[in-house]
Write a protein that holds these residues in place. Sequence first.
Motif, PDB file in Angstrom:
ATOM      1  N   VAL A   3      17.643  48.782  38.697  1.00  0.00           N
ATOM      2  CA  VAL A   3      18.619  49.188  39.514  1.00  0.00           C
ATOM      3  C   VAL A   3      19.071  48.038  40.463  1.00  0.00           C
ATOM      4  O   VAL A   3      20.227  47.884  40.713  1.00  0.00           O
ATOM      5  N   THR A   4      18.099  46.929  40.701  1.00  0.00           N
ATOM      6  CA  THR A   4      18.475  45.505  41.204  1.00  0.00           C
ATOM      7  C   THR A   4      19.622  44.821  40.456  1.00  0.00           C
ATOM      8  O   THR A   4      20.637  44.441  41.063  1.00  0.00           O
ATOM      9  N   LEU A   5      19.496  44.726  39.437  1.00  0.00           N
ATOM     10  CA  LEU A   5      20.466  44.167  38.214  1.00  0.00           C
ATOM     11  C   LEU A   5      21.696  44.957  38.352  1.00  0.00           C
ATOM     12  O   LEU A   5      22.902  44.247  38.503  1.00  0.00           O
ATOM     13  N   ALA A   6      21.668  45.999  38.524  1.00  0.00           N
ATOM     14  CA  ALA A   6      23.075  46.841  38.410  1.00  0.00           C
ATOM     15  C   ALA A   6      23.573  46.726  39.862  1.00  0.00           C
ATOM     16  O   ALA A   6      24.965  46.514  39.713  1.00  0.00           O
ATOM     17  N   LEU A   7      22.876  46.713  40.933  1.00  0.00           N
ATOM     18  CA  LEU A   7      23.620  46.486  42.233  1.00  0.00           C
ATOM     19  C   LEU A   7      24.235  45.373  42.368  1.00  0.00           C
ATOM     20  O   LEU A   7      25.198  44.824  42.862  1.00  0.00           O
ATOM     21  N   ALA A   8      23.319  44.066  41.631  1.00  0.00           N
ATOM     22  CA  ALA A   8      23.966  42.761  41.776  1.00  0.00           C
ATOM     23  C   ALA A   8      25.199  42.462  40.899  1.00  0.00           C
ATOM     24  O   ALA A   8      25.904  42.086  41.381  1.00  0.00           O
ATOM     25  N   ALA A   9      25.087  43.319  39.724  1.00  0.00           N
ATOM     26  CA  ALA A   9      26.104  43.408  38.867  1.00  0.00           C
ATOM     27  C   ALA A   9      27.461  43.863  39.272  1.00  0.00           C
ATOM     28  O   ALA A   9      28.431  42.969  39.609  1.00  0.00           O
ATOM     29  N   VAL A  10      27.400  45.096  39.898  1.00  0.00           N
ATOM     30  CA  VAL A  10      28.565  45.828  40.589  1.00  0.00           C
ATOM     31  C   VAL A  10      29.208  45.039  41.846  1.00  0.00           C
ATOM     32  O   VAL A  10      30.248  44.881  41.924  1.00  0.00           O
ATOM     33  N   SER A  11      28.178  44.292  42.598  1.00  0.00           N
ATOM     34  CA  SER A  11      28.554  43.790  43.901  1.00  0.00           C
ATOM     35  C   SER A  11      29.014  42.509  43.503  1.00  0.00           C
ATOM     36  O   SER A  11      29.877  42.016  44.281  1.00  0.00           O
ATOM     37  N   GLY A  12      28.664  41.920  42.325  1.00  0.00           N
ATOM     38  CA  GLY A  12      28.962  40.471  41.914  1.00  0.00           C
ATOM     39  C   GLY A  12      30.683  40.543  41.648  1.00  0.00           C
ATOM     40  O   GLY A  12      31.196  39.759  41.767  1.00  0.00           O
ATOM     41  N   VAL A  13      30.710  41.542  40.665  1.00  0.00           N
ATOM     42  CA  VAL A  13      31.976  41.507  39.987  1.00  0.00           C
ATOM     43  C   VAL A  13      33.101  41.918  41.226  1.00  0.00           C
ATOM     44  O   VAL A  13      34.073  41.409  41.303  1.00  0.00           O
ATOM     45  N   LEU A  14      32.932  42.642  42.136  1.00  0.00           N
ATOM     46  CA  LEU A  14      33.614  43.170  43.343  1.00  0.00           C
ATOM     47  C   LEU A  14      33.791  41.806  44.059  1.00  0.00           C
ATOM     48  O   LEU A  14      34.982  41.556  44.516  1.00  0.00           O
ATOM     49  N   ALA A  15      32.773  41.134  44.255  1.00  0.00           N
ATOM     50  CA  ALA A  15      33.006  39.803  45.325  1.00  0.00           C
ATOM     51  C   ALA A  15      33.669  38.760  44.724  1.00  0.00           C
ATOM     52  O   ALA A  15      34.552  38.291  45.103  1.00  0.00           O
ATOM     53  N   PHE A  16      33.658  38.627  43.023  1.00  0.00           N
ATOM     54  CA  PHE A  16      34.275  37.573  42.506  1.00  0.00           C
ATOM     55  C   PHE A  16      35.734  37.956  42.459  1.00  0.00           C
ATOM     56  O   PHE A  16      36.659  37.317  42.662  1.00  0.00           O
ATOM     57  N   CYS A  17      36.099  39.310  42.043  1.00  0.00           N
ATOM     58  CA  CYS A  17      37.421  39.693  41.903  1.00  0.00           C
ATOM     59  C   CYS A  17      38.279  39.611  43.207  1.00  0.00           C
ATOM     60  O   CYS A  17      39.451  39.030  43.483  1.00  0.00           O
ATOM     61  N   LEU A  18      37.607  40.261  44.042  1.00  0.00           N
ATOM     62  CA  LEU A  18      38.206  40.058  45.762  1.00  0.00           C
ATOM     63  C   LEU A  18      38.391  38.820  46.058  1.00  0.00           C
ATOM     64  O   LEU A  18      39.359  38.396  46.949  1.00  0.00           O
ATOM     65  N   GLY A  19      37.355  38.006  46.111  1.00  0.00           N
ATOM     66  CA  GLY A  19      37.495  36.760  46.257  1.00  0.00           C
ATOM     67  C   GLY A  19      38.272  36.031  46.049  1.00  0.00           C
ATOM     68  O   GLY A  19      39.129  35.041  46.638  1.00  0.00           O
ATOM     69  N   LEU A  20      38.595  35.964  44.620  1.00  0.00           N
ATOM     70  CA  LEU A  20      39.704  35.313  43.869  1.00  0.00           C
ATOM     71  C   LEU A  20      41.042  35.704  44.471  1.00  0.00           C
ATOM     72  O   LEU A  20      41.860  34.871  44.500  1.00  0.00           O
ATOM     73  N   GLY A  21      41.119  36.948  44.600  1.00  0.00           N
ATOM     74  CA  GLY A  21      42.443  37.466  45.250  1.00  0.00           C
ATOM     75  C   GLY A  21      42.682  37.027  46.577  1.00  0.00           C
ATOM     76  O   GLY A  21      43.829  36.637  47.036  1.00  0.00           O
ATOM     77  N   LEU A  22      41.491  37.075  47.476  1.00  0.00           N
ATOM     78  CA  LEU A  22      41.663  36.360  48.753  1.00  0.00           C
ATOM     79  C   LEU A  22      42.120  34.774  48.704  1.00  0.00           C
ATOM     80  O   LEU A  22      43.129  34.536  49.496  1.00  0.00           O
ATOM     81  N   VAL A  23      41.647  34.119  47.722  1.00  0.00           N
ATOM     82  CA  VAL A  23      42.107  32.687  47.667  1.00  0.00           C
ATOM     83  C   VAL A  23      43.661  32.789  47.449  1.00  0.00           C
ATOM     84  O   VAL A  23      44.415  31.868  47.927  1.00  0.00           O
TER      85      VAL A  23
END
Length: 224
Positions: free
Chosen positions: A17-37
């Motif tokens: 569950v920790t790895l699933a949380l990290a994977a979903v959160s990480g993908v969201l963080a990267f995609c949104l962070g790239l869009g913000l840049v």
Amino acid sequence: MPLINDYGAFLLSGLAVTLALAAVSGVLAFCLGLGLVLLRMTRIRILQGLVAAFVEFQRNVPPLVHIFLWYFGVSSALPQALQDLANANHGEFWFACLAIGLYYAAYVAEHIRSGMRSISGGQMEAARALGLSHAGAMRRVMLPQALRASIPPLTSEAVMLVKTTGLAMVLGVMELTYAVKDVASKSFRTFESYGIGTALYVAVALVLLYTGSRLGRRLRIKGR
């Protein structure tokens, strides 16, 4: 080891569950962070201001507060049908992913932006001189180099993100920290329980750091 024999499967399910949380959160963080840049690199002042405000808000509020805001605040403002849907489909997991992903998107954006600023402005001018549009130069010349330069700090943020997923236990998400705490309370073997949990977190962190290091060396820009 008796503790592993009795509770190993439960601890591994918490790790999953920790790895699933990290994977979903990480993908969201990267995609949104790239869009913000990309939004911040535009010349539209309103967009730049909104992105800057979002980044500062996310970075200056503790992640636990963000989790509470989304789970207890934003969720209660949703229509009843959506609240029922969330409650029936592990809403605590998804709200935790959303809160953590948005929080780390601000850091991802700043790291990529720093990588972008480390590239000589002459490369943009050269790309434009070759006939590329501003968007084309960003996509083909600037952004690939910025992402390569950002691998080390992004790797560190990935490790931090995994550790932050432990906060999801306050919502009842049965991730690794929750599982370790539960095993400690049931078995009365506090040292062994938290020792195993610590070792699992360290193992995940080392795998991420090793992967980031290998990726960074493989994609390193020559001359840097």
